[in-house]
Design an enzyme around this catalytic site. Structure first.
Site, PDB file in Angstrom:
ATOM      1  N   ASP A  85      59.199 -39.125  12.471  1.00  0.00           N
ATOM      2  CA  ASP A  85      58.111 -39.737  11.692  1.00  0.00           C
ATOM      3  C   ASP A  85      58.851 -41.020  12.284  1.00  0.00           C
ATOM      4  O   ASP A  85      60.122 -41.567  12.114  1.00  0.00           O
ATOM      5  CB  ASP A  85      59.462 -39.445  10.192  1.00  0.00           C
ATOM      6  CG  ASP A  85      59.117 -39.696   9.346  1.00  0.00           C
ATOM      7  OD1 ASP A  85      58.282 -41.040   9.279  1.00  0.00           O
ATOM      8  OD2 ASP A  85      59.152 -39.199   8.236  1.00  0.00           O
ATOM      9  N   ILE A  86      57.690 -42.072  11.537  1.00  0.00           N
ATOM     10  CA  ILE A  86      57.764 -43.150  12.258  1.00  0.00           C
ATOM     11  C   ILE A  86      58.492 -43.663  11.474  1.00  0.00           C
ATOM     12  O   ILE A  86      59.257 -44.725  12.281  1.00  0.00           O
ATOM     13  CB  ILE A  86      56.435 -44.469  12.066  1.00  0.00           C
ATOM     14  CG1 ILE A  86      55.197 -43.677  13.467  1.00  0.00           C
ATOM     15  CG2 ILE A  86      56.327 -45.454  11.745  1.00  0.00           C
ATOM     16  CD1 ILE A  86      54.280 -43.610  13.175  1.00  0.00           C
ATOM     17  N   LYS A 147      42.231 -51.112  14.558  1.00  0.00           N
ATOM     18  CA  LYS A 147      41.941 -51.967  13.346  1.00  0.00           C
ATOM     19  C   LYS A 147      42.690 -51.062  11.707  1.00  0.00           C
ATOM     20  O   LYS A 147      42.680 -49.805  12.311  1.00  0.00           O
ATOM     21  CB  LYS A 147      40.510 -52.600  13.493  1.00  0.00           C
ATOM     22  CG  LYS A 147      39.235 -50.853  12.167  1.00  0.00           C
ATOM     23  CD  LYS A 147      37.709 -51.267  12.124  1.00  0.00           C
ATOM     24  CE  LYS A 147      37.814 -52.122  10.995  1.00  0.00           C
ATOM     25  NZ  LYS A 147      36.947 -51.081  10.385  1.00  0.00           N
ATOM     26  N   GLU A 215      23.779 -48.979   7.658  1.00  0.00           N
ATOM     27  CA  GLU A 215      24.726 -47.482   8.722  1.00  0.00           C
ATOM     28  C   GLU A 215      23.224 -47.024   7.996  1.00  0.00           C
ATOM     29  O   GLU A 215      23.666 -47.210   6.146  1.00  0.00           O
ATOM     30  CB  GLU A 215      25.714 -47.674   8.143  1.00  0.00           C
ATOM     31  CG  GLU A 215      26.471 -48.269   9.247  1.00  0.00           C
ATOM     32  CD  GLU A 215      27.911 -48.402   9.398  1.00  0.00           C
ATOM     33  OE1 GLU A 215      28.706 -47.360  10.375  1.00  0.00           O
ATOM     34  OE2 GLU A 215      28.715 -48.839   8.315  1.00  0.00           O
ATOM     35  N   ASP A 234      35.491 -54.810   6.350  1.00  0.00           N
ATOM     36  CA  ASP A 234      35.679 -53.808   6.917  1.00  0.00           C
ATOM     37  C   ASP A 234      34.590 -53.643   8.216  1.00  0.00           C
ATOM     38  O   ASP A 234      34.224 -53.386   9.040  1.00  0.00           O
ATOM     39  CB  ASP A 234      35.008 -52.527   5.882  1.00  0.00           C
ATOM     40  CG  ASP A 234      34.320 -51.599   7.185  1.00  0.00           C
ATOM     41  OD1 ASP A 234      35.905 -50.486   7.534  1.00  0.00           O
ATOM     42  OD2 ASP A 234      33.570 -50.411   6.589  1.00  0.00           O
ATOM     43  N   HIS A 239      33.515 -56.369  14.231  1.00  0.00           N
ATOM     44  CA  HIS A 239      32.884 -55.617  14.572  1.00  0.00           C
ATOM     45  C   HIS A 239      31.343 -57.215  14.488  1.00  0.00           C
ATOM     46  O   HIS A 239      30.471 -57.598  15.374  1.00  0.00           O
ATOM     47  CB  HIS A 239      31.797 -54.457  14.338  1.00  0.00           C
ATOM     48  CG  HIS A 239      32.744 -53.723  14.097  1.00  0.00           C
ATOM     49  ND1 HIS A 239      34.150 -53.652  14.586  1.00  0.00           N
ATOM     50  CD2 HIS A 239      32.667 -52.658  12.674  1.00  0.00           C
ATOM     51  CE1 HIS A 239      34.353 -52.558  14.512  1.00  0.00           C
ATOM     52  NE2 HIS A 239      34.495 -52.106  13.380  1.00  0.00           N
TER      53      HIS A 239
HETATM   54  C1  BG6 Z   1      34.536 -48.525  11.750  1.00  0.00           C
HETATM   55  C2  BG6 Z   1      33.897 -49.066  10.074  1.00  0.00           C
HETATM   56  O1  BG6 Z   1      35.335 -49.563  11.929  1.00  0.00           O
HETATM   57  O2  BG6 Z   1      32.994 -49.193  11.386  1.00  0.00           O
HETATM   58  C3  BG6 Z   1      32.419 -47.746   9.579  1.00  0.00           C
HETATM   59  O3  BG6 Z   1      35.149 -48.696   9.079  1.00  0.00           O
HETATM   60  C4  BG6 Z   1      31.823 -48.114   9.724  1.00  0.00           C
HETATM   61  O4  BG6 Z   1      32.818 -48.291   7.677  1.00  0.00           O
HETATM   62  C5  BG6 Z   1      31.796 -47.805  11.283  1.00  0.00           C
HETATM   63  O5  BG6 Z   1      30.529 -46.630   9.499  1.00  0.00           O
HETATM   64  C6  BG6 Z   1      30.845 -47.991  11.912  1.00  0.00           C
HETATM   65  O6  BG6 Z   1      30.739 -47.748  13.743  1.00  0.00           O
HETATM   66  P1  BG6 Z   1      29.619 -47.312  14.380  1.00  0.00           P
HETATM   67  O7  BG6 Z   1      30.432 -47.504  15.857  1.00  0.00           O
HETATM   68  O8  BG6 Z   1      29.533 -45.792  14.268  1.00  0.00           O
HETATM   69  O9  BG6 Z   1      28.025 -48.599  14.381  1.00  0.00           O
END
Ligand code: BG6
Length: 484
Positions: A85-86, A147, A215, A234, A239
């Site tokens: 347990d951390i 992340k 997406e 997110d 990204h």
């Molecule tokens: C994650 C997000 O970091 O990246 C998600 O939390 C998202 O919401 C995902 O769906 C997308 O990653 P990839 O590689 O499928 O484009």
């Protein structure tokens, strides 16, 4: 030197979906150092055998046809498990003893992978320090942090302080799986291993850059996380800004972790902060119809599931070239693409009546799926006077190399094991990214927030997006998939 890969939060989904399949594939390809072992740590009780069996099932599923019985058995014999347990200091003492025993006092590089709930990051890092697990007298110690890295600038700074209290920056690997995608790395190659693009890669030839991560998936069962995160935290802070940095950065003097990251950081430093009216003019926020019905979502939720930002990079190369960043859930198709939209020729010799300016040249970098690159240019339609049509040159990874692209975790885990941090975010990079996103988050929560546009699923986001671009004299490139 052998490596010990320690996963905290080992019973979680990331371990079975990404980490173990990636490590197994690396092992099967002979890429892991001899003697490498994997140790899972989490609160659940498992015997070694039970954990190995469970991982075998999931790895079979995620690795698919490349799964091979005998190499799995070989790999599985190097997987261990420790209940812990951390939040219990004693458990770190037991882990330290277990690792020493496994390694038999041999010099060994250890990599600690934080795949736990982010609220446990601080306590885990501090416990690694106080239990002596960060001590490097018997080999290097590295830590990989998943992340989200904080939820805003303040929390990211605080996490960096905690990390730096125990580890040097050179030991810290902040993961962004987008940097492990082959096509993202290939963008560096496209730009810096070819001489034909560089002279054009600037304000003189480029009208705008469009970075899209669309997406099809909806938020579904992730509402608990998503309601506090939303699309900006997110997807954009990490990204989208990473893709923008790689597109906009200058060539580093050498391909070394710090020099690459220095150049990326300069891009973020040059991003013009949004202020005042710009929040309404240069940002669009949307929410897909049906989001409010997702389990766990507040019936009045204002959480954005779509965003589009117009950013400027204030330097010589990019002055006057807008970067349009957009991402959303529940969109018409899954695509991540970077579109370099070139300018029109200065004099239109072949303008055809009503449509004075046919489309201009475009370079489309298809990050995923159908990974590849497409260049659009005009061609004369045969036997039709001087009629022109936009045609293309295609490059498709699959066709060229006849093999599936590896999952991004393979590259990133191998780099972390080998001590190459080029594809990981540095502390200043993460903090600067938050300092760009935080004011937008705040503006969207203020009374002056732009309207939350509701869009039907299966579209390219809110309808107003098209008009927003049109009044700027531009168009989105909404083709998916661009390559078959
Ligand atoms: C994650 C997000 O970091 O990246 C998600 O939390 C998202 O919401 C995902 O769906 C997308 O990653 P990839 O590689 O499928 O484009």
């Amino acid at each position: 030197m052998p490596h010990t890969f320690v996963i905290f939060g080992a019973s979680g989904d990331l371990t079975s979906r990404k980490l173990i399949p990636a490590l197994y594939s690396l092992f099967a390809k002979g890429r892991l150092a001899d003697g490498t072992r994997v140790v899972g740590v989490s609160r659940s009780e498992f015997s070694y055998d039970a954990w190995r069996e469970q991982l075998e099932q999931t790895t079979r599923t995620y690795v698919g046809t490349e799964f091979e019985e005998s190499s799995w058995r070989d790999f599985a014999s190097r997987i261990y498990y420790q209940t812990g347990d951390i939040q219990q200091a004693n458990d770190f003492e037991s882990l330290a003893a277990m690792l020493d025993e496994l390694e038999g006092g041999q010099r060994c590089t250890r990599l600690y992978y934080l795949s736990t709930s982010p609220r446990l990051y601080h306590v885990a890092v501090e416990a690694l320090g106080s239990s002596g697990l960060a001590d490097e007298s018997n080999g290097e110690r590295r830590i990989v942090v998943e992340k989200p890295f904080g939820t805003d600038l303040e929390t990211a700074e605080s996490l960096n302080r905690t990390l730096h209290g125990v580890f040097d920056e050179r030991q810290v690997y902040r993961i962004d799986h987008y940097l492990g995608k082959e096509t993202v790395q290939n963008l560096l190659v496209l730009r810096f291993a070819n001489s034909i693009f560089e002279p054009l890669w600037n304000r003189n030839y480029i009208d705008n850059v469009q970075i899209t991560v669309a997406e099809e998936v909806v938020v579904g069962s992730r509402a608990g996380y998503y309601e506090t995160s939303g699309i900006l935290r997110d997807m954009f802070q990490n990204h989208l800004l990473q893709l923008m940095m790689i597109t906009a950065m200058e060539a580093p003097a050498r391909f070394s972790a710090d020099l690459v990251r220095d150049e990326k950081v300069k891009v973020l430093q040059a991003v013009r902060p949004l202020t005042g009216a710009a929040f309404a003019q240069d940002t669009i926020r949307g929410q897909y119809k049906g989001y409010l019905d997702e389990p766990g979502v507040d019936s009045k939720s204002q959480t954005a599931t779509f965003a589009s930002l117009k950013l400027h990079v204030d330097n010589w190369r990019w002055q006057g070239v807008p970067f349009y960043l957009r991402s959303g859930k529940a969109m018409s198709c899954r695509t991540t693409q970077i579109v370099i939209q070139f300018r029109q020729p200065p004099h239109m010799l072949f303008a055809d009546g009503a449509r004075r300016s046919p489309d201009a040249n475009r370079l489309v970098i298809q990050v995923q799926p159908n990974e590849g690159i497409q260049l659009h240019f005009h061609t004369k339609v045969p036997d039709a006077g001087m009629k022109l049509r936009l045609t293309d040159l295609d490059f498709n990874f699959q066709e060229e190399f006849h093999s599936a692209l590896p999952d991004s975790y393979q590259r990133l885990l191998l780099d972390a094991l080998n001590g190459d941090a080029s594809l990981f975010a540095r502390s200043d990079e993460v903090e600067l990214a938050w300092s760009i996103i935080d004011p937008i988050v705040a503006a969207w929560q203020s009374p002056a927030a732009p309207v939350l546009e509701i869009y039907p699923s299966g579209m390219w986001g809110p309808e107003c997006l098209i008009q927003w671009m049109r009044v700027q004299g531009r168009e989105w490139f909404d083709v998916c998939p661009v390559l078959d």
